[in-house]
Design a protein around this motif. Structure first.
Motif, mmCIF file in Angstrom:
data_model
loop_
_atom_site.group_PDB
_atom_site.id
_atom_site.type_symbol
_atom_site.label_atom_id
_atom_site.label_comp_id
_atom_site.label_asym_id
_atom_site.label_seq_id
_atom_site.Cartn_x
_atom_site.Cartn_y
_atom_site.Cartn_z
ATOM 1 N N UNK A 162 27.374 11.653 25.176
ATOM 2 C CA UNK A 162 26.043 11.759 26.242
ATOM 3 C C UNK A 162 24.823 11.131 25.715
ATOM 4 N N UNK A 163 24.600 11.364 24.237
ATOM 5 C CA UNK A 163 23.315 10.712 23.739
ATOM 6 C C UNK A 163 23.499 9.339 23.707
ATOM 7 N N UNK A 164 24.642 8.384 23.308
ATOM 8 C CA UNK A 164 24.884 7.067 23.418
ATOM 9 C C UNK A 164 24.771 6.403 24.699
ATOM 10 N N UNK A 165 25.225 7.097 25.829
ATOM 11 C CA UNK A 165 25.283 7.059 27.097
ATOM 12 C C UNK A 165 23.808 6.464 27.614
ATOM 13 N N UNK A 166 22.774 7.021 27.054
ATOM 14 C CA UNK A 166 21.576 6.999 27.434
ATOM 15 C C UNK A 166 20.800 5.703 26.668
#
Length: 450
Positions: A162-166
């Motif tokens: 989720x964090x890397x997705x941003x």
């Protein structure tokens, strides 16, 4: 071609890079490696390796990454204009994927133990049962009933994804700046409590009074491998992060701050864990299961140990996610620039691949535990290969590429941001180490350890 993101501040760079370095390598691996290798003597070698090998390799990787402005695979060939050096990048990315698969498994274990500690179920010892046998049984049951470690790993992998997705600025940097202060606050609180325990003085002696008669070639390569693992060297991680560092930043200064933060956390991890171990009769040489078998026995005996244990496992969860963010980012950047996927698709591919590899590791600790190579489980084999061979080897190759093929002037220009910052007096000394000392030393130690 995807437009490259970048860090927006020096604090963001340091938080992300320190978050990468400060993880399971410090809080899970460093204490058990120090415990297995006699404490003080191991730490002396670890500190020397961090200063004389880790620090110059950190800023070398950063410089290569920023100069190339590309993924870890292409970075080495771009700075040298020679595509054969892509092999260094492939070795780094292959290594980081293997690390990701067992890192996620350990994170899953920690999440499960946090839940058990928070609910009190971890300490529900049956009447008449030996306490040590109880915690051995909890660990064994978790590995045999693989649904729990898989669920824990899924939580860790999805949270990281989720964090890397941003992206870099809105994901990696933003959440690193949130998670790192949380980690430090919890850490300081636990350290202050550990200082009140009877075993604190014994822990200090164990960690900082070296017995050099215990030094062996295995101890030396283990200490160097741990320094590299802890600092995230030899995995293409710093080259990847370097590619997102603005030209205005002083790479050497950032590197020093990362080394200082990482070393403090590693040593403090020992001071957090070993006072409790010595106070309540645990063994410092418990190995990889130190925080899953030995420490819960300690928490069981401590006043308020249930809550201390829950807070400790929460600390490890935060640390593991800050490191997994950077591990994922290496592979995501490669997929974006080599396979021309957008960030969202690349992140989904990495999440799926790491989860699959993680499940294989989990099965190797449970239903497939009879399958071994040289007496090692799948996890044990991957840990040995990466820590003792591929990570130090990639570090040696990084030094060779930088000093023999990129050359001093070009490297120094990148380190000084083309004259924005003054050349460092330490530059020629560390360049000499990188060129003449570090590569042959690493090769000899790898051969010796094999």
């Amino acid at each position: 071609m995807n437009e490259r993101d970048s860090f927006s501040s020096k604090l963001g760079i340091i938080a992300a890079a320190a978050g990468s370095a400060i993880g399971l390598g410090n809080i899970w691996k460093f204490p058990y490696m120090a415990g297995e290798n006699g404490g003080g003597a191991f730490i002396v070698v670890y500190l020397l390796a961090t200063i004389l090998m880790g620090y110059p390799l950190i800023y070398t990787e950063f410089a290569i990454g920023r100069n190339a402005r590309s993924n870890a695979i292409d970075a080495f060939s771009k700075v040298t204009n020679n595509k054969k050096f892509n092999i260094v990048g492939y070795l780094a990315v292959g290594t980081v994927f293997l690390v990701a698969t067992f890192y996620a498994m350990i994170a899953g274990w920690v999440i499960y133990y946090f839940f058990l500690s928070l609910t009190g179920g971890l300490y529900d010892v049956q009447v008449g049962m030996n306490v040590a046998d109880h915690f051995d049984m909890v660990f064994a049951t978790m590995n045999q009933n693989i649904i729990w470690p898989i669920l824990g790993a899924v939580v860790a992998i999805l949270a990281t994804g989720f964090i890397n997705f941003s992206g870099i600025k809105d994901g990696v940097e933003k959440y690193s700046k949130i998670l790192m202060p949380v980690l430090f606050v919890i850490f300081i609180g636990l350290i202050l409590y550990s200082m009140t325990l009877d075993g604190f003085k014994e822990a200090v002696t164990f960690l900082f009074k070296p017995n050099f008669s215990e030094l062996t070639p295995k101890t030396v390569i283990s200490a160097i491998g741990q320094a590299f693992f802890s600092l995230s060297l030899g995995m293409g991680l710093l080259a990847t992060y370097g590619s997102y560092i603005p030209k205005s930043e002083n790479i050497r200064a950032v590197s020093r701050q990362v080394v200082i933060a990482d070393t403090i956390i590693a040593l403090f991890s020992g001071l957090l864990i070993f006072p409790a171990v010595f106070t309540y009769g645990g063994s410092p040489a418990a190995g990889p299961s130190l925080i899953f078998k030995a420490l819960p026995q300690v928490f069981y005996q401590m006043p308020g140990g249930r809550w201390f244990g829950a807070l400790f496992f929460l600390l490890v969860i935060v640390a593991s996610i800050t490191s997994m963010i950077s591990i994922f980012e290496i592979i995501i950047t490669c997929l974006m620039e080599k396979a021309h996927l957008n960030r969202h698709k690349a992140t989904l591919v990495v999440v799926a691949a790491v989860l699959l590899g993680c499940i294989i590791n989990i099965l190797g600790e449970g239903p497939w535990s009879s399958f071994t190579v040289g007496g090692m489980s799948i996890f044990g084999l991957l840990d040995y290969i990466t820590n003792n061979i591929t990570i130090p080897l990639t570090g040696a190759l990084t030094a060779i590429v930088a000093t023999w093929f990129w050359k001093y002037i070009k490297m120094e220009n990148e380190l000084t941001s083309d004259g924005i910052y003054k050349s460092s007096a330490e530059g020629p000394f560390f360049f000499g180490l990188l060129k003449w000392v570090i590569p042959p030393m690493i090769v000899v130690l790898i051969i010796t350890s094999l």
